[in-house]
Design an enzyme around this catalytic site. Structure first.
Site, short mmCIF file in Angstrom:
data_model
loop_
_atom_site.label_atom_id
_atom_site.label_comp_id
_atom_site.label_asym_id
_atom_site.label_seq_id
_atom_site.Cartn_x
_atom_site.Cartn_y
_atom_site.Cartn_z
N TYR A 135 12.43 -2.62 -9.81
CA TYR A 135 11.30 -3.01 -8.99
C TYR A 135 10.08 -3.42 -9.92
O TYR A 135 9.64 -4.78 -9.91
CB TYR A 135 10.65 -1.92 -8.07
CG TYR A 135 9.55 -2.12 -7.70
CD1 TYR A 135 9.05 -3.03 -6.72
CD2 TYR A 135 8.40 -1.42 -7.92
CE1 TYR A 135 7.76 -3.45 -6.10
CE2 TYR A 135 7.17 -1.61 -7.41
CZ TYR A 135 6.82 -2.74 -6.76
OH TYR A 135 5.58 -2.91 -6.33
N THR A 179 1.98 -4.76 -9.45
CA THR A 179 1.97 -3.41 -9.56
C THR A 179 1.39 -2.66 -10.68
O THR A 179 1.76 -3.13 -11.94
CB THR A 179 3.32 -2.78 -9.15
OG1 THR A 179 3.30 -1.43 -9.22
CG2 THR A 179 4.48 -3.33 -9.90
C1 UD1 Z 1 3.38 3.74 -5.58
C2 UD1 Z 1 3.78 2.38 -5.17
C3 UD1 Z 1 4.30 1.56 -6.06
C4 UD1 Z 1 3.14 1.14 -6.96
C5 UD1 Z 1 2.41 2.39 -7.31
C6 UD1 Z 1 1.19 2.15 -8.19
C7 UD1 Z 1 5.30 2.10 -2.95
C8 UD1 Z 1 6.69 2.71 -2.32
N1 UD1 Z 1 5.03 2.80 -4.11
O1 UD1 Z 1 4.14 4.23 -6.01
O2 UD1 Z 1 4.77 0.35 -5.40
O3 UD1 Z 1 3.50 0.33 -7.94
O4 UD1 Z 1 2.12 3.26 -6.26
O5 UD1 Z 1 0.58 3.41 -8.76
O6 UD1 Z 1 4.48 1.47 -2.50
N2 UD1 Z 1 4.53 12.58 -3.53
C9 UD1 Z 1 4.68 13.85 -3.15
N3 UD1 Z 1 5.38 13.86 -1.67
C10 UD1 Z 1 5.51 12.77 -1.17
C11 UD1 Z 1 5.31 11.48 -1.41
C12 UD1 Z 1 4.87 11.26 -2.69
O7 UD1 Z 1 4.55 14.61 -3.77
O8 UD1 Z 1 6.19 13.00 -0.02
C13 UD1 Z 1 3.74 12.30 -4.95
C14 UD1 Z 1 4.63 11.54 -6.02
O9 UD1 Z 1 5.17 12.34 -6.73
C15 UD1 Z 1 3.34 10.80 -6.60
C16 UD1 Z 1 2.14 10.59 -5.72
O10 UD1 Z 1 2.50 11.43 -4.47
O11 UD1 Z 1 2.94 11.78 -7.83
C17 UD1 Z 1 2.45 9.48 -5.08
O12 UD1 Z 1 3.51 9.07 -4.92
P1 UD1 Z 1 3.81 7.73 -3.82
O13 UD1 Z 1 2.63 7.38 -2.63
O14 UD1 Z 1 5.24 7.45 -3.47
O15 UD1 Z 1 3.38 6.46 -4.95
P2 UD1 Z 1 3.88 6.01 -6.16
O16 UD1 Z 1 5.24 6.47 -6.39
O17 UD1 Z 1 2.94 6.58 -7.32
#
Ligand code: UD1
Length: 326
Positions: free
Chosen positions: A141, A117
């Protein structure tokens, strides 16, 4: 001679399983179905429900199918869950990976590909992140993934098994042919959640943080289509079979998209507005994570074919429509 795919009923493992079958490989999937979905495994794969730490099961599978190459996806991936249950994560991701690696070494497996990751990097380091950038995993993790990388590094010095570590950035989208997609009921990924909101299955999308030091104040990530990620695994396998040394590769496109960029993409695809709610930052989220993918392009000849946000979003929504996880 088959290839073993652990976690092959999960999101990324199932896409790689289909990609391997598509080019005529024999595939054995080992998955305990704790989060995976049996229906996502290709029909032509041999499916075995079981645990990667079950030495006798793994040993007999490796020998029975004359397996020389293992792709290891099985593991737990939810960062906040790992903070609440670190020992569970070290057990699942490190202890069980160690058992699997030992069984592989014992059975003479030659090639091992491991899902790692982008969160192993120091998020304060300059972006984009190259593979040699300093590491500072902050969650159990991420640490569990880096520990397994280190195990493999040490093992490759002591035993003939060579490995490739692929460090994923933000994997999104679904199989263009609609055979598999993200089906975990508790998925927290932005694009998955946005697809659920687009289909009216979740009332609104939370924007976690609007005060980041980024152009529009929201978090920036390097979203990669899961089909391009699957292709990277096939290239890594080909390189190992051709005698390439052990290596680590970033998997991302090298460009950042903000949460608001993703929302705009979803709105373009659905031709309407998405219900959003500006919320507080989610603890532990770094502002920006962008890969430098030049090494994998140069060494493995990886060429992205789906580097298009609208295509990623469309495939995620199509899958969500087909697979109702609520
Ligand atoms: C994901 C992966 C992680 C990996 C990383 C690499 C999972 C669960 N997470 O984490 O394993 O190591 O990418 O970059 O597979 N967000 C919102 N609203 C939401 C969900 C997310 O605003 O409902 C934002 C988050 O704050 C972040 C972005 O969207 O800025 C991406 O979030 P998310 O898709 O959860 O991935 P990561 O936390 O980056």
């Amino acid at each position: 001679m088959a290839v073993l795919v652990t976690g092959g009923a999960g999101y990324i493992g199932s896409h790689v399983g289909h990609a391997l079958l598509d080019r005529g490989e024999q595939v054995v999937v080992l998955d305990n179905l704790s989060t995976g979905n049996r229906a996502c495994v290709g029909e032509d794969a041999v499916f075995v429900e079981g645990d990667i730490a079950d030495d006798s099961l793994v040993g007999s599978l490796l020998r029975h199918h004359a397996i020389r190459s293992v792709l290891h996806f099985a593991g737990s991936i939810v960062v906040p869950e790992s903070v609440a249950d670190p020992l569970g994560y070290y057990e699942n991701n490190v202890v069980r990976s160690r058992a699997l690696i030992q069984a592989c070494v014992g059975a003479g497996v030659e090639h091992f590909i491991f899902s790692s990751t982008a969160t192993v990097y120091d998020a304060e380091a300059p972006q984009p992140l190259a593979e040699d950038e300093r590491k500072a995993p902050i969650s159990p993790y991420a640490r569990s993934k880096l520990m397994t990388e280190w195990m493999l590094e040490d093992v490759s010095r002591a035993h003939p098994m060579r490995h490739m570590v692929l460090r994923y950035f933000n994997v999104a989208g679904a199989d263009p042919q609609g055979r598999t997609g993200q089906s975990s009921p508790r998925a927290t990924h932005l694009i998955k959640r946005a697809a659920q909101v687009a289909l009216g299955r979740v009332p609104q999308l939370d924007i976690f943080g609007t005060d980041y030091p980024t152009a529009d104040g929201t978090g920036v990530r390097d979203y990669i289509h899961v089909a391009d990620l699957a292709a990277a695994h096939l290239l890594a396998l080909d390189a190992l079979r051709a005698g390439a040394p052990s290596a680590v590769y970033n998997c991302g496109y090298g460009r950042g998209l903000s949460v608001r960029d993703v929302i705009s993409g979803v709105e373009r695809v659905i031709g309407g507005r998405l219900a959003v709610l500006e919320s507080a930052r989610r603890p532990g989220d770094p502002p920006v994570l962008i890969s430098d993918p030049s090494r994998i392009k140069r060494a493995l000849g990886w060429t992205p074919r789906h580097d298009d946000l609208d295509e990623i979003v469309r495939s995620a929504i199509d899958w969500e429509r087909r697979f109702n996880t609520g």
